[in-house]
Write a protein that holds these residues in place. Structure first.
Motif: not given
Length: 616
Positions: A312-314, A335-341, A350-351, A355-357
């Motif tokens: 359920d990685s989303y 800030m760094v947002v870690t990609p969901f995958d 895509f991921s 994360a950027r958005n």
């Protein structure tokens, strides 16, 4: 308007005691402290409500943005932060192309992780080709053994290009103590490099050298107050070493940078960043800097990987979005947002775009960058800030009594403390005292791993054997135990669990839903039902569905009537489970019924036991 009307003047504000009296009536005799007062993992209590008079003894509401002690942020007129994306560099030309691409997609801060063996002038020339460094926040990190060499190359590159040193915002990260915590390595000899790098880059007013990576603690499961207290002790260790080596305190403090994690505790994380700035300013002030601006704490926030999941990685997007909001509202530098995958694969285009958005959304659409410290004056957050500051300061003083952060790491005090928290949190997750949405609570019943496997830890970048004379952190994600169990079940055999629902409608539905969620945590196929008139009808339907497990779901009172006949009629043709812990449990056990699932169960251990009984 000449006529200024004061609204609500006809209403009398209730007193705190009147609120408490009303709550007591609504609780109908239940204990106020047990039902409504939250005992946090950080070591203090949180009340169910706060009022204006609760701020009387707090000093934080008196602070102003951009002024000492900077609890309300380092800036006076905005809440801007750098949107950062990290790039692990193997080929400098490819990394350069990627950097140039994402700079056109909303990124204004780049992080480059470079292997020690690759550090060279030609490598950096290729990496930075076409990047206008005066308008991009740059961050370089390599093996501590090569950090001074990298700093010399960066300095030479900037000089060669004729950049205005006052405009360059960059970091050549040097944090050898992190190697003790993550690898158990003895890095004492490298600490002498720190003052050399600081002095080398002193002509750059926006440069940072000494970095404190408490995101490492966050990703090892540390509670918020642990990350806060240890970040102060860690930073003070470096600051003291620089000053003792003869570095000017204003220069030393200015070149400090803190890399902190962000967990899912939304309001507590906002308060953490506020408390961190408050306490760090007090620490630096004791070194008697010439300029109060030297007391500012520069923080890069990175959303946590500890609570991320493979299944359920989303849902990881929901976690990292609230974490990013906490960091932004808490007032960070970048800030760094870690990609969901991130838990199971190298981030995809895509991921990384998502994360950027996630940052661009809260910046460009929600305008989190416009208002300085919007949480200021909130009775709740002001109290969280003060409480965290108090508990974090206690931990800081405790480490100082041990001889400082470096000595505490060598003795294994820090590692033992964080590892103990990690073990506790895994135990709490196993019992569902700590929820992991989609993993130990409300799993996706039909999801398969489809080959996804957790990524193993990274190897050391230093060539040769890695000695480990000291203890190290155990960095196991919170969901890992459940994921391993679910993947094991999927690879061996997926049992069918059939809900034999009978009797009281409300109770059978509630217990069937609970049981489906419980068993699906191990990847079992669950079959719910509307209800059966007799237990024989239910058992026959279960056997027709080729069930491996039959879960009887009814009310406590009705189990005395239905459970034993159902168990006997099933006659060992499948595992029999009772959903709940009825008062008649001892009678049921005497009849041979040994399996029960309820809210007090250790979910993980129970499912492991069931797998063993089923030969999985």
């Amino acid at each position: 308007m000449a006529n200024k009307e004061k609204l609500f003047t006809e209403f009398q504000a209730p007193t705190k005691q009147e609120w408490l009296d009303k709550i007591e009536v609504d609780l109908k005799g239940a204990d106020f402290q047990k039902r409504l007062v939250w005992r946090t993992n950080e070591g203090f209590n949180v009340q169910p409500f706060y009022r204006r008079e609760d701020l009387t003894d707090l000093k934080t509401p008196e602070a102003l943005p951009g002024e000492f002690p900077f609890v309300r942020g380092n800036k006076k007129d905005n809440n801007e932060w750098y949107v950062r994306q990290n790039i692990a560099v193997s080929d400098p030309k490819e990394a350069n192309a990627k950097a140039l691409d994402i700079l056109n997609k909303g990124i204004d801060s780049l992080g480059f992780r470079i292997k020690g063996k690759d550090v060279s002038a030609a490598f950096i020339e290729t990496l930075l080709d076409g990047i206008f460094c005066e308008i991009v926040d740059l961050n370089f990190r390599t093996c501590p053994r090569h950090a001074f060499e990298l700093a010399q190359i960066i300095d030479a590159y900037f000089t060669k290009k004729g950049y205005d040193k006052a405009k360059l915002s960059f970091t050549v990260g040097f944090d050898p103590i992190e190697a003790i915590l993550t690898k158990g390595k003895d890095v004492t000899e490298l600490l002498a490099e720190g003052p050399k790098i600081v002095e080398l880059l002193k002509a750059y007013p926006k440069a940072h050298v000494m970095t404190v990576h408490t995101e490492t603690l966050n990703n090892a499961g540390a509670y918020i107050v642990q990350e806060l207290g240890y970040s102060l002790a860690w930073g003070n260790e470096y600051l003291q070493q620089l000053v003792d080596a003869g570095v000017d305190v204003d220069l030393a403090a200015r070149q400090m940078k803190f890399y902190m994690g962000v967990s899912e505790n939304y309001f507590m994380e906002i308060a953490k960043f506020r408390a961190a700035r408050l306490l760090w300013a007090q620490i630096v002030k004791q070194y008697e800097p010439k300029d109060d601006a030297s007391c500012k704490m520069t923080i890069n926030a990175t959303t946590s990987t500890y609570n991320m999941t493979v299944f359920d990685s989303y849902v990881n997007l929901l976690r990292s979005q609230t974490e990013a909001m906490s960091a932004a509202l808490g007032g960070i530098h970048s800030m760094v947002v870690t990609p969901f995958d991130a838990p199971y694969e190298q981030a995809t285009d895509f991921s990384e775009r998502i994360a950027r958005n996630q940052q661009l959304l809260i910046k460009e659409e929600a305008h989190f960058d416009r208002i300085v410290d919007p949480s200021a004056g909130s009775y709740y957050i002001e109290h969280l800030t003060a409480a965290l500051a108090e508990e974090g300061w206690k931990l800081f003083l405790k480490i100082e009594e041990e001889g400082g952060f470096l000595e505490a790491c060598k003795k294994g005090i820090v590692q033992d403390d964080i590892n103990a928290t990690n073990v506790k949190r895994h135990g709490d997750a196993a019992k569902r005292k700590e929820f992991i949405l989609g993993t130990n609570q409300f799993p996706n019943f039909t999801e398969k791993s489809e080959g996804k496997r957790a990524i193993a830890g990274k190897a050391c970048c230093h060539d040769g054997e890695c000695e480990a004379p000291f203890k190290k952190l155990e960095t196991t994600r919170l969901a890992a135990d459940f994921e391993d169990l679910r993947i094991h079940t999927e690879e061996k055999k997926v049992p069918v669990a059939f809900m034999l629902t009978i009797g009281n409608l409300a109770m059978r539905q509630a217990r069937a839903q609970f049981s489906c969620n419980f068993l699906a945590c191990a990847g079992y196929k669950v079959i719910d039902n509307l209800g059966f008139k007799t237990v024989e009808e239910g058992v026959d339907a279960a056997l027709e569905a080729k069930a491996d497990i039959v879960v009887i779901c009814s009310s406590d009172d009705e189990y005395a009537e239905y459970a034993i006949p159902a168990f006997k009629y099933l006659n060992g043709r499948a595992m029999f489970v009772v959903a709940g812990a009825p008062a008649c449990m001892e009678d049921l056990k005497a009849a041979g019924i040994e399996n029960y699932i309820h809210v007090k169960c250790n979910v993980l251990e129970t499912l492991k036991e069931y797998n063993q009984k089923l030969g999985i």
